[in-house]
Write a protein that holds these residues in place. Sequence first.
Motif, PDB file in Angstrom:
ATOM      1  N   GLY A  38     -39.780  -0.610 -43.364  1.00  0.00           N
ATOM      2  CA  GLY A  38     -39.009  -0.327 -42.161  1.00  0.00           C
ATOM      3  C   GLY A  38     -37.669  -1.037 -42.126  1.00  0.00           C
ATOM      4  N   GLY A  39     -37.595  -2.197 -42.791  1.00  0.00           N
ATOM      5  CA  GLY A  39     -36.377  -3.001 -42.710  1.00  0.00           C
ATOM      6  C   GLY A  39     -35.297  -2.627 -43.700  1.00  0.00           C
ATOM      7  N   ALA A  40     -35.686  -2.034 -44.849  1.00  0.00           N
ATOM      8  CA  ALA A  40     -34.694  -1.747 -45.881  1.00  0.00           C
ATOM      9  C   ALA A  40     -34.848  -0.376 -46.529  1.00  0.00           C
ATOM     10  CB  ALA A  40     -34.749  -2.828 -46.957  1.00  0.00           C
ATOM     11  N   PHE A  41     -36.075   0.012 -46.885  1.00  0.00           N
ATOM     12  CA  PHE A  41     -36.245   1.242 -47.665  1.00  0.00           C
ATOM     13  C   PHE A  41     -36.012   2.504 -46.834  1.00  0.00           C
ATOM     14  CE2 PHE A  41     -39.502  -1.374 -50.266  1.00  0.00           C
ATOM     15  CZ  PHE A  41     -38.475  -2.106 -50.824  1.00  0.00           C
ATOM     16  N   GLU A  42     -36.591   2.549 -45.634  1.00  0.00           N
ATOM     17  CA  GLU A  42     -36.355   3.716 -44.772  1.00  0.00           C
ATOM     18  C   GLU A  42     -34.886   3.795 -44.336  1.00  0.00           C
ATOM     19  OE1 GLU A  42     -39.274   3.345 -41.708  1.00  0.00           O
ATOM     20  OE2 GLU A  42     -40.868   4.278 -42.914  1.00  0.00           O
ATOM     21  N   PRO A  43     -34.255   2.668 -43.946  1.00  0.00           N
ATOM     22  CA  PRO A  43     -32.825   2.730 -43.644  1.00  0.00           C
ATOM     23  C   PRO A  43     -31.984   3.191 -44.843  1.00  0.00           C
ATOM     24  CG  PRO A  43     -33.760   0.750 -42.710  1.00  0.00           C
ATOM     25  CD  PRO A  43     -34.839   1.359 -43.568  1.00  0.00           C
ATOM     26  N   PHE A  44     -32.377   2.766 -46.045  1.00  0.00           N
ATOM     27  CA  PHE A  44     -31.677   3.199 -47.258  1.00  0.00           C
ATOM     28  C   PHE A  44     -31.745   4.723 -47.396  1.00  0.00           C
ATOM     29  CE2 PHE A  44     -32.436   4.203 -51.871  1.00  0.00           C
ATOM     30  CZ  PHE A  44     -31.112   4.154 -52.264  1.00  0.00           C
ATOM     31  N   ALA A  45     -32.944   5.269 -47.222  1.00  0.00           N
ATOM     32  CA  ALA A  45     -33.121   6.725 -47.305  1.00  0.00           C
ATOM     33  C   ALA A  45     -32.293   7.430 -46.228  1.00  0.00           C
ATOM     34  CB  ALA A  45     -34.598   7.087 -47.163  1.00  0.00           C
ATOM     35  N   ASN A  46     -32.289   6.873 -45.028  1.00  0.00           N
ATOM     36  CA  ASN A  46     -31.513   7.471 -43.936  1.00  0.00           C
ATOM     37  C   ASN A  46     -30.015   7.431 -44.218  1.00  0.00           C
ATOM     38  OD1 ASN A  46     -33.874   7.970 -42.507  1.00  0.00           O
ATOM     39  ND2 ASN A  46     -33.741   6.077 -41.323  1.00  0.00           N
ATOM     40  N   LEU A  47     -29.563   6.337 -44.817  1.00  0.00           N
ATOM     41  CA  LEU A  47     -28.144   6.202 -45.148  1.00  0.00           C
ATOM     42  C   LEU A  47     -27.711   7.241 -46.172  1.00  0.00           C
ATOM     43  CD1 LEU A  47     -27.833   2.316 -45.333  1.00  0.00           C
ATOM     44  CD2 LEU A  47     -26.495   3.803 -43.819  1.00  0.00           C
ATOM     45  N   VAL A  48     -28.566   7.458 -47.178  1.00  0.00           N
ATOM     46  CA  VAL A  48     -28.240   8.449 -48.211  1.00  0.00           C
ATOM     47  C   VAL A  48     -28.133   9.835 -47.589  1.00  0.00           C
ATOM     48  CG1 VAL A  48     -29.097   9.614 -50.282  1.00  0.00           C
ATOM     49  CG2 VAL A  48     -29.224   7.122 -50.117  1.00  0.00           C
ATOM     50  N   ALA A  49     -29.103  10.174 -46.734  1.00  0.00           N
ATOM     51  CA  ALA A  49     -29.069  11.479 -46.064  1.00  0.00           C
ATOM     52  C   ALA A  49     -27.827  11.617 -45.192  1.00  0.00           C
ATOM     53  CB  ALA A  49     -30.336  11.664 -45.228  1.00  0.00           C
ATOM     54  N   GLU A  50     -27.509  10.557 -44.463  1.00  0.00           N
ATOM     55  CA  GLU A  50     -26.345  10.584 -43.562  1.00  0.00           C
ATOM     56  C   GLU A  50     -25.047  10.735 -44.333  1.00  0.00           C
ATOM     57  OE1 GLU A  50     -24.014   7.239 -40.974  1.00  0.00           O
ATOM     58  OE2 GLU A  50     -26.210   7.237 -40.827  1.00  0.00           O
ATOM     59  N   LYS A  51     -24.919   9.977 -45.443  1.00  0.00           N
ATOM     60  CA  LYS A  51     -23.679   9.976 -46.209  1.00  0.00           C
ATOM     61  C   LYS A  51     -23.481  11.271 -47.004  1.00  0.00           C
ATOM     62  CE  LYS A  51     -23.582   4.918 -46.715  1.00  0.00           C
ATOM     63  NZ  LYS A  51     -22.306   4.663 -46.028  1.00  0.00           N
ATOM     64  N   THR A  52     -24.556  12.032 -47.205  1.00  0.00           N
ATOM     65  CA  THR A  52     -24.440  13.283 -47.964  1.00  0.00           C
ATOM     66  C   THR A  52     -24.633  14.516 -47.075  1.00  0.00           C
ATOM     67  OG1 THR A  52     -26.798  13.312 -48.563  1.00  0.00           O
ATOM     68  CG2 THR A  52     -25.282  12.182 -50.070  1.00  0.00           C
ATOM     69  N   GLY A  53     -24.698  14.313 -45.776  1.00  0.00           N
ATOM     70  CA  GLY A  53     -24.921  15.433 -44.875  1.00  0.00           C
ATOM     71  C   GLY A  53     -26.245  16.126 -45.143  1.00  0.00           C
ATOM     72  N   ASN A  54     -27.249  15.312 -45.511  1.00  0.00           N
ATOM     73  CA  ASN A  54     -28.604  15.804 -45.826  1.00  0.00           C
ATOM     74  C   ASN A  54     -28.671  16.659 -47.089  1.00  0.00           C
ATOM     75  OD1 ASN A  54     -30.173  14.636 -43.673  1.00  0.00           O
ATOM     76  ND2 ASN A  54     -29.206  16.104 -42.286  1.00  0.00           N
ATOM     77  N   ALA A  55     -27.596  16.662 -47.867  1.00  0.00           N
ATOM     78  CA  ALA A  55     -27.636  17.389 -49.135  1.00  0.00           C
ATOM     79  C   ALA A  55     -28.513  16.656 -50.153  1.00  0.00           C
ATOM     80  CB  ALA A  55     -26.230  17.563 -49.692  1.00  0.00           C
ATOM     81  N   LEU A  56     -28.642  15.357 -49.965  1.00  0.00           N
ATOM     82  CA  LEU A  56     -29.480  14.533 -50.836  1.00  0.00           C
ATOM     83  C   LEU A  56     -30.396  13.702 -49.965  1.00  0.00           C
ATOM     84  CD1 LEU A  56     -29.909  13.722 -53.836  1.00  0.00           C
ATOM     85  CD2 LEU A  56     -28.322  11.835 -53.438  1.00  0.00           C
TER      86      LEU A  56
END
Length: 322
Positions: A38-56
Amino acid sequence: MRLKSLVAGAVASLAMTAVHADELSFANYMAPTHPYVGGAFEPFANLVAEKTGNALTIRLYNGGELGAGPDAQYDRVVEGVADLAVSLPGYTASTFPLTLLTELPGVIDEATGTEKIWKNIQLFEPEYQRVKLISLWSSAANLLYTKKPVRTPADLAGLNIRVPSRNAGLLVEAWGGSPVSMPVSEIYTALQTGVIDGAMIDGTATTAFKLGEVADYLTVGIESTISPFSIVMNRDEFNALSAEQQAALEAAGKEASALGSKTQLTVAAGGIKAFADLPGKEVIKLTEYEARAFHELNAPVVAKIISDVGGNAQAVVDALAK
């Protein structure tokens, strides 16, 4: 019929390829309840989705779903079993001698270690030629969870102590103990059954790995090792991404490093307090004078490790000390 089957098979294959290209698998040997999730891995996944417009997107496979064994996660990425994985360089020490200089006593501290690593990240990247380094951070300082009280090096004589890396093992040996290499997932049972007498690990272990149930003493105040953690990615998969997606992963990985460090330090501090609050348990807080006996034994070990690594090892240590 055969032609239809071939066409259907081709369509299915293309669909699978599209899904694979858009969704990356992340192997995590820790339980879904571990603070890192919850502290790092899920935020990491969310950041990737956000930065790629959910393309990745990234899908977490927690609890060793893609294969158990913390020490095997790096190989799973190399072999393509997982696209991404969290790993400890200490489990494959011979591959990461420069990275593991960061864990040595006196080289970095837990408060500023991750920041210093990233200021000098170019010094470590050459060790990750078989994978793509996405994230790297220092954890909280390692402590001693034991069945017997440890206040002096003499108290470690004859004790089997689990260590997180080869360098940590050399320190324990210098202190008079017998180092035992063991994945974190095996510590609880080994300590409970007497296979080991203690474990060198940070304060998160009180709750994250339930060592508060099987250890009776926790010794703090020794300048020991600070284990680095990493997130690595299959290099072929990384190279197959667009430049924009690669940049998004790199940016999210750097942010995840800071989150990982923050999570670790917060939970570790809470773990020390939680241990002290348990009935029948004792946190042994060494004074500076008491800890000096350990630190005097550290110095020649650290010097030898730096010398054995050779190359630009001293330059790396000097850069981290600035």
